[in-house]
Write a protein that holds these residues in place. Sequence first.
Motif, PDB file in Angstrom:
ATOM      1  N   LEU A  86       0.845  -1.186   0.000  1.00 13.51           N
ATOM      2  CA  LEU A  86       0.000   0.000   0.000  1.00 13.51           C
ATOM      3  C   LEU A  86       0.881   1.237   0.000  1.00 13.51           C
ATOM      4  CD1 LEU A  86      -2.923   1.137   0.322  1.00 13.51           C
ATOM      5  CD2 LEU A  86      -2.523   1.073   2.804  1.00 13.51           C
ATOM      6  N   GLY A  87       0.540   2.210  -0.862  1.00 14.96           N
ATOM      7  CA  GLY A  87       1.323   3.445  -0.883  1.00 14.96           C
ATOM      8  C   GLY A  87       0.815   4.390  -1.951  1.00 14.96           C
ATOM      9  N   HIS A  88       1.395   5.569  -1.971  1.00 15.39           N
ATOM     10  CA  HIS A  88       0.972   6.621  -2.899  1.00 15.39           C
ATOM     11  C   HIS A  88       1.378   6.265  -4.331  1.00 15.39           C
ATOM     12  CE1 HIS A  88      -0.126  10.644  -4.124  1.00 15.39           C
ATOM     13  NE2 HIS A  88       1.068  10.852  -4.636  1.00 15.39           N
ATOM     14  N   SER A  89       2.623   5.809  -4.478  1.00 16.59           N
ATOM     15  CA  SER A  89       3.112   5.344  -5.781  1.00 16.59           C
ATOM     16  C   SER A  89       2.757   3.858  -5.893  1.00 16.59           C
ATOM     17  CB  SER A  89       4.627   5.552  -5.859  1.00 16.59           C
ATOM     18  OG  SER A  89       5.276   4.731  -4.899  1.00 16.59           O
ATOM     19  N   ASP A  90       3.518   3.117  -6.693  1.00 15.65           N
ATOM     20  CA  ASP A  90       3.290   1.669  -6.738  1.00 15.65           C
ATOM     21  C   ASP A  90       3.816   0.976  -5.473  1.00 15.65           C
ATOM     22  OD1 ASP A  90       6.029   1.694  -7.100  1.00 15.65           O
ATOM     23  OD2 ASP A  90       5.983   0.898  -9.143  1.00 15.65           O
ATOM     24  N   ALA A  91       4.427   1.751  -4.578  1.00 17.62           N
ATOM     25  CA  ALA A  91       4.867   1.286  -3.259  1.00 17.62           C
ATOM     26  C   ALA A  91       5.919   0.170  -3.350  1.00 17.62           C
ATOM     27  CB  ALA A  91       3.683   0.862  -2.396  1.00 17.62           C
ATOM     28  N   ASP A  92       6.785   0.306  -4.351  1.00 17.63           N
ATOM     29  CA  ASP A  92       7.862  -0.667  -4.571  1.00 17.63           C
ATOM     30  C   ASP A  92       8.945  -0.447  -3.501  1.00 17.63           C
ATOM     31  OD1 ASP A  92      10.123  -2.051  -5.487  1.00 17.63           O
ATOM     32  OD2 ASP A  92       9.624  -1.698  -7.587  1.00 17.63           O
TER      33      ASP A  92
ATOM     34  N   LYS B 209      11.541  13.759   0.655  1.00 12.13           N
ATOM     35  CA  LYS B 209      11.916  15.168   0.484  1.00 12.13           C
ATOM     36  C   LYS B 209      11.775  15.591  -0.978  1.00 12.13           C
ATOM     37  CE  LYS B 209      16.075  18.045   0.592  1.00 12.13           C
ATOM     38  NZ  LYS B 209      17.505  18.084   0.924  1.00 12.13           N
ATOM     39  N   HIS B 210      12.182  14.685  -1.886  1.00 16.23           N
ATOM     40  CA  HIS B 210      12.173  15.019  -3.312  1.00 16.23           C
ATOM     41  C   HIS B 210      10.846  14.710  -3.993  1.00 16.23           C
ATOM     42  CE1 HIS B 210      16.483  15.922  -3.367  1.00 16.23           C
ATOM     43  NE2 HIS B 210      16.602  14.914  -2.523  1.00 16.23           N
ATOM     44  N   PHE B 211      10.165  13.664  -3.502  1.00 17.37           N
ATOM     45  CA  PHE B 211       8.913  13.220  -4.128  1.00 17.37           C
ATOM     46  C   PHE B 211       7.858  13.032  -3.044  1.00 17.37           C
ATOM     47  CE2 PHE B 211      12.605  11.485  -6.387  1.00 17.37           C
ATOM     48  CZ  PHE B 211      12.462  12.142  -7.608  1.00 17.37           C
ATOM     49  N   PRO B 212       7.314  14.125  -2.501  1.00  9.45           N
ATOM     50  CA  PRO B 212       6.374  14.009  -1.381  1.00  9.45           C
ATOM     51  C   PRO B 212       5.114  13.224  -1.761  1.00  9.45           C
ATOM     52  CG  PRO B 212       6.531  16.292  -2.184  1.00  9.45           C
ATOM     53  CD  PRO B 212       7.587  15.512  -2.885  1.00  9.45           C
ATOM     54  N   ASP B 213       4.611  12.432  -0.811  1.00  9.76           N
ATOM     55  CA  ASP B 213       3.447  11.597  -1.138  1.00  9.76           C
ATOM     56  C   ASP B 213       2.147  12.411  -1.162  1.00  9.76           C
ATOM     57  OD1 ASP B 213       2.923  11.952   1.515  1.00  9.76           O
ATOM     58  OD2 ASP B 213       3.268   9.865   2.087  1.00  9.76           O
ATOM     59  N   THR B 214       2.288  13.730  -0.985  1.00  7.88           N
ATOM     60  CA  THR B 214       1.133  14.618  -1.155  1.00  7.88           C
ATOM     61  C   THR B 214       1.047  15.120  -2.598  1.00  7.88           C
ATOM     62  OG1 THR B 214       2.576  16.404  -0.397  1.00  7.88           O
ATOM     63  CG2 THR B 214       1.084  15.442   1.235  1.00  7.88           C
TER      64      THR B 214
ATOM     65  N   PRO C 216       0.248  14.860  -6.307  1.00 10.14           N
ATOM     66  CA  PRO C 216      -0.560  13.985  -7.171  1.00 10.14           C
ATOM     67  C   PRO C 216       0.214  13.473  -8.382  1.00 10.14           C
ATOM     68  CG  PRO C 216      -1.356  16.280  -7.253  1.00 10.14           C
ATOM     69  CD  PRO C 216      -0.319  16.219  -6.184  1.00 10.14           C
ATOM     70  N   ALA C 217       1.314  14.137  -8.738  1.00 10.50           N
ATOM     71  CA  ALA C 217       2.100  13.704  -9.900  1.00 10.50           C
ATOM     72  C   ALA C 217       2.641  12.284  -9.714  1.00 10.50           C
ATOM     73  CB  ALA C 217       3.250  14.672 -10.134  1.00 10.50           C
ATOM     74  N   TRP C 218       2.838  11.881  -8.467  1.00 11.23           N
ATOM     75  CA  TRP C 218       3.453  10.575  -8.208  1.00 11.23           C
ATOM     76  C   TRP C 218       2.447   9.528  -7.761  1.00 11.23           C
ATOM     77  CZ3 TRP C 218       7.967  10.353 -10.381  1.00 11.23           C
ATOM     78  CH2 TRP C 218       8.689  11.534 -10.535  1.00 11.23           C
ATOM     79  N   LYS C 219       1.154   9.855  -7.842  1.00 16.31           N
ATOM     80  CA  LYS C 219       0.132   8.890  -7.450  1.00 16.31           C
ATOM     81  C   LYS C 219       0.151   7.711  -8.418  1.00 16.31           C
ATOM     82  CE  LYS C 219      -4.774   8.468  -6.272  1.00 16.31           C
ATOM     83  NZ  LYS C 219      -4.483   7.474  -5.240  1.00 16.31           N
ATOM     84  N   GLY C 220       0.329   6.523  -7.884  1.00 19.47           N
ATOM     85  CA  GLY C 220       0.373   5.308  -8.697  1.00 19.47           C
ATOM     86  C   GLY C 220       1.614   5.211  -9.558  1.00 19.47           C
ATOM     87  N   ALA C 221       2.616   6.058  -9.277  1.00 19.04           N
ATOM     88  CA  ALA C 221       3.796   6.128 -10.139  1.00 19.04           C
ATOM     89  C   ALA C 221       4.610   4.832 -10.127  1.00 19.04           C
ATOM     90  CB  ALA C 221       4.689   7.284  -9.693  1.00 19.04           C
ATOM     91  N   ASP C 222       5.215   4.549 -11.284  1.00 18.93           N
ATOM     92  CA  ASP C 222       6.182   3.465 -11.405  1.00 18.93           C
ATOM     93  C   ASP C 222       7.452   3.926 -10.682  1.00 18.93           C
ATOM     94  OD1 ASP C 222       8.164   1.721 -12.186  1.00 18.93           O
ATOM     95  OD2 ASP C 222       7.743   1.858 -14.336  1.00 18.93           O
ATOM     96  N   SER C 223       7.823   3.221  -9.628  1.00 15.04           N
ATOM     97  CA  SER C 223       8.963   3.664  -8.814  1.00 15.04           C
ATOM     98  C   SER C 223      10.296   3.552  -9.550  1.00 15.04           C
ATOM     99  CB  SER C 223       9.011   2.884  -7.498  1.00 15.04           C
ATOM    100  OG  SER C 223       7.913   3.262  -6.695  1.00 15.04           O
TER     101      SER C 223
END
Length: 159
Positions: free
Chosen positions: A34-40, A61-66, A68-75
Motif C-alpha cells: 500500500l502506498g501513494h506510488s506503486d509502493a515498490d 523530500k524530493h517526491f512528497p506523497d502529497t 498527485p504527480a506521483w500517485k500510482g507512479a512506477d517507482s
Amino acid sequence: MKIRIGHGFDAHRLVEGRPFVLGGITIPHPTGPLGHSDADVLAHALCDAILGACALGDLGKHFPDTDPAWKGADSMRLLEACIEMARDLGFEISNVDVTVVVQLPKLSPHLSAIRERLSSVLRIEIGDVSVKAKTSEGMGYTGDGTGIAAYAVAALVRP
Ligand code: MG
C-alpha cells in the motif's frame, strides 16, 4: 577517486487489491504494498541509498506523497530521477546490494528478473546488482503478512 556509501530502508503495509510490485516487476500474490506510488519497497530503499550516498536527503523530500504527480507512479521512474541527481553531482553507481524481508511470496524464483530490471535502470552490469530475500521466520510485521521491508546499500564513485 571519491567513494561514497549510502544506506536506505523502506517498509510498506501489504493489503488485498494491490499489485505486488517489487524491483520493477509484478509478482502474482493476493496482497500488495500500500502506498501513494506503486509502493515498490525495494526501489524506495534503493533510492534512499543513492540519495544517502550523495547526502541529498530522502525520497520523501524530493517526491512528497502529497504530490498527485506521483500517485500510482512506477517507482523505477523515481529511481531514474535519483540516479540523475547523483550523476548531476558527478557520481556513478558502482554497485548496489539489497535485502528484502517478507514471509510470502517466495522471492527466490523472481530474483533474476529483478536483478535484470535493476541492472537496466541503473545502467550497471548485473554482476554489480545484488538482491537477496529473507524471511523473518514468522516474526513481526514482515513475518505475519502485514508488511514488507527492504534494506539497501549503494556505492557511488566520482572519478
Ligand atoms: Mg516507500
